[in-house]
Design a protein around this motif. Structure first.
Motif, PDB file in Angstrom:
ATOM      1  N   ALA A  83       0.798  -1.219  -0.106  1.00  0.00           N
ATOM      2  CA  ALA A  83      -0.019  -0.111   0.034  1.00  0.00           C
ATOM      3  C   ALA A  83       0.865   1.398   0.063  1.00  0.00           C
ATOM      4  CB  ALA A  83      -0.987  -0.019   1.161  1.00  0.00           C
ATOM      5  N   SER A  84       0.541   2.200  -0.707  1.00  0.00           N
ATOM      6  CA  SER A  84       1.191   3.537  -0.681  1.00  0.00           C
ATOM      7  C   SER A  84       1.026   4.328   0.469  1.00  0.00           C
ATOM      8  CB  SER A  84       0.722   4.340  -1.897  1.00  0.00           C
ATOM      9  OG  SER A  84      -0.590   4.847  -2.120  1.00  0.00           O
ATOM     10  N   GLY A  85       2.143   5.030   0.906  1.00  0.00           N
ATOM     11  CA  GLY A  85       1.904   5.815   1.886  1.00  0.00           C
ATOM     12  C   GLY A  85       2.193   4.984   3.209  1.00  0.00           C
ATOM     13  N   ARG A  86       1.874   5.662   4.435  1.00  0.00           N
ATOM     14  CA  ARG A  86       2.248   4.864   5.544  1.00  0.00           C
ATOM     15  C   ARG A  86       0.748   4.774   6.652  1.00  0.00           C
ATOM     16  NH1 ARG A  86       6.779   8.506   8.391  1.00  0.00           N
ATOM     17  NH2 ARG A  86       6.541   6.776   9.722  1.00  0.00           N
ATOM     18  N   THR A  87      -0.200   5.361   5.767  1.00  0.00           N
ATOM     19  CA  THR A  87      -1.472   5.037   6.570  1.00  0.00           C
ATOM     20  C   THR A  87      -1.932   3.411   6.484  1.00  0.00           C
ATOM     21  OG1 THR A  87      -2.428   7.196   6.036  1.00  0.00           O
ATOM     22  CG2 THR A  87      -4.096   5.604   6.645  1.00  0.00           C
ATOM     23  N   LYS A  88      -2.097   2.889   7.659  1.00  0.00           N
ATOM     24  CA  LYS A  88      -2.675   1.520   8.014  1.00  0.00           C
ATOM     25  C   LYS A  88      -4.280   1.673   7.384  1.00  0.00           C
ATOM     26  CE  LYS A  88      -1.277   0.547  11.928  1.00  0.00           C
ATOM     27  NZ  LYS A  88      -1.180  -0.424  13.030  1.00  0.00           N
ATOM     28  N   PHE A  89      -4.475   0.274   6.780  1.00  0.00           N
ATOM     29  CA  PHE A  89      -5.951  -0.028   6.583  1.00  0.00           C
ATOM     30  C   PHE A  89      -5.947  -1.557   6.977  1.00  0.00           C
ATOM     31  CE2 PHE A  89      -6.615   3.664   3.534  1.00  0.00           C
ATOM     32  CZ  PHE A  89      -5.349   4.052   3.224  1.00  0.00           C
ATOM     33  N   HIS A  90      -7.515  -1.545   6.942  1.00  0.00           N
ATOM     34  CA  HIS A  90      -7.986  -3.085   6.793  1.00  0.00           C
ATOM     35  C   HIS A  90      -7.793  -3.561   5.475  1.00  0.00           C
ATOM     36  CE1 HIS A  90      -9.735  -2.325  10.728  1.00  0.00           C
ATOM     37  NE2 HIS A  90     -10.594  -1.531  10.353  1.00  0.00           N
ATOM     38  N   MET A  91      -6.921  -4.669   5.541  1.00  0.00           N
ATOM     39  CA  MET A  91      -6.698  -5.335   4.341  1.00  0.00           C
ATOM     40  C   MET A  91      -7.474  -6.836   3.808  1.00  0.00           C
ATOM     41  SD  MET A  91      -4.570  -3.169   3.298  1.00  0.00           S
ATOM     42  CE  MET A  91      -3.740  -3.693   1.711  1.00  0.00           C
ATOM     43  N   GLY A  92      -7.800  -6.850   2.643  1.00  0.00           N
ATOM     44  CA  GLY A  92      -8.238  -8.033   2.400  1.00  0.00           C
ATOM     45  C   GLY A  92      -7.703  -8.722   0.967  1.00  0.00           C
ATOM     46  N   SER A 122      -9.801   2.796  16.513  1.00  0.00           N
ATOM     47  CA  SER A 122      -9.022   2.014  17.076  1.00  0.00           C
ATOM     48  C   SER A 122      -9.581   0.819  17.622  1.00  0.00           C
ATOM     49  CB  SER A 122      -7.952   2.594  18.078  1.00  0.00           C
ATOM     50  OG  SER A 122      -8.886   3.291  19.047  1.00  0.00           O
ATOM     51  N   ARG A 123     -10.872   0.883  17.575  1.00  0.00           N
ATOM     52  CA  ARG A 123     -11.627  -0.265  18.542  1.00  0.00           C
ATOM     53  C   ARG A 123     -12.301  -0.946  17.416  1.00  0.00           C
ATOM     54  NH1 ARG A 123     -15.559   3.271  22.333  1.00  0.00           N
ATOM     55  NH2 ARG A 123     -15.037   4.603  20.424  1.00  0.00           N
ATOM     56  N   ASP A 124     -12.028  -0.521  15.830  1.00  0.00           N
ATOM     57  CA  ASP A 124     -12.776  -1.522  14.966  1.00  0.00           C
ATOM     58  C   ASP A 124     -11.828  -2.608  14.530  1.00  0.00           C
ATOM     59  OD1 ASP A 124     -13.292  -0.555  11.543  1.00  0.00           O
ATOM     60  OD2 ASP A 124     -13.889  -2.318  12.816  1.00  0.00           O
ATOM     61  N   THR A 125     -12.247  -3.721  15.361  1.00  0.00           N
ATOM     62  CA  THR A 125     -11.382  -4.956  15.149  1.00  0.00           C
ATOM     63  C   THR A 125     -12.288  -6.106  14.491  1.00  0.00           C
ATOM     64  OG1 THR A 125     -12.156  -5.730  17.230  1.00  0.00           O
ATOM     65  CG2 THR A 125     -10.114  -4.572  17.213  1.00  0.00           C
ATOM     66  N   ARG A 126     -13.262  -5.757  13.831  1.00  0.00           N
ATOM     67  CA  ARG A 126     -14.244  -6.790  13.040  1.00  0.00           C
ATOM     68  C   ARG A 126     -13.598  -7.178  11.947  1.00  0.00           C
ATOM     69  NH1 ARG A 126     -19.128  -4.591   9.471  1.00  0.00           N
ATOM     70  NH2 ARG A 126     -18.490  -6.326   8.452  1.00  0.00           N
ATOM     71  N   GLY A 127     -13.897  -8.119  11.345  1.00  0.00           N
ATOM     72  CA  GLY A 127     -13.728  -8.783   9.936  1.00  0.00           C
ATOM     73  C   GLY A 127     -14.617  -8.243   9.029  1.00  0.00           C
ATOM     74  N   TYR A 128     -13.979  -7.715   7.742  1.00  0.00           N
ATOM     75  CA  TYR A 128     -14.489  -7.301   6.572  1.00  0.00           C
ATOM     76  C   TYR A 128     -14.539  -8.399   5.527  1.00  0.00           C
ATOM     77  CZ  TYR A 128     -15.066  -2.971   9.257  1.00  0.00           C
ATOM     78  OH  TYR A 128     -15.331  -1.813  10.145  1.00  0.00           O
ATOM     79  N   LEU A 129     -15.627  -9.059   5.236  1.00  0.00           N
ATOM     80  CA  LEU A 129     -15.581 -10.295   4.356  1.00  0.00           C
ATOM     81  C   LEU A 129     -16.226  -9.893   2.939  1.00  0.00           C
ATOM     82  CD1 LEU A 129     -16.479 -12.997   6.994  1.00  0.00           C
ATOM     83  CD2 LEU A 129     -14.376 -11.755   6.511  1.00  0.00           C
TER      84      LEU A 129
END
Length: 126
Positions: free
Chosen positions: A23-32, A101-108
């Motif tokens: 991923a470009s940049g330094r921002t973290k994302f949820h990834m799939g 920061s509390r978003d720990t769910r899975g995105y399917l």
């Protein structure tokens, strides 16, 4: 964000393969990771949160594939073992912004990811 997927190729059945998605940049994302077999719809493979690193797997990936991430490199990997001909597909990585920061769910679901890479083709020969 721009996503660059790589690592696909032609392998024999039973062989391993590791895909990367930078991923470009330094921002973290949820990834799939998703895949689209020839003539079929796109399906969920695996996902990993950008918050606590929790992982989820589709039925076809459980026990054989592992998703992981290198936060320093902002890269996500899909390590695939015991590949089968039915794993033949174009594999796509996708990203979703972290809302909390509390978003720990899975995105399917594919529709939950607004950012997509270009895909990398995996062909498994029997």
């Amino acid at each position: 964000v721009q996503l660059q997927a790589s690592g696909g190729g032609l392998v024999d059945a039973g062989a391993p393969l590791r895909l990367s998605c930078a991923a470009s940049g330094r921002t973290k994302f949820h990834m799939g990771w998703f895949r689209q077999p020839p003539g079929k719809e796109r399906e969920f493979v695996a996902s990993i949160t950008g918050t606590d690193g929790s992982t989820w797997y589709g039925d076809s990936a459980k026990g054989r594939f592992t998703i992981s991430r290198d936060n320093a490199a902002n890269t996500v990997y899909l390590s695939m073992n015991s590949l089968r001909p039915e794993d033949t597909a174009v594999y796509y990585c996708a990203a979703r912004s972290i809302s909390s920061s509390r978003d720990t769910r899975g995105y399917l679901r594919a529709r939950e990811y607004p950012f997509w890479g270009q895909g990398t083709e995996v062909t498994v020969s029997s």
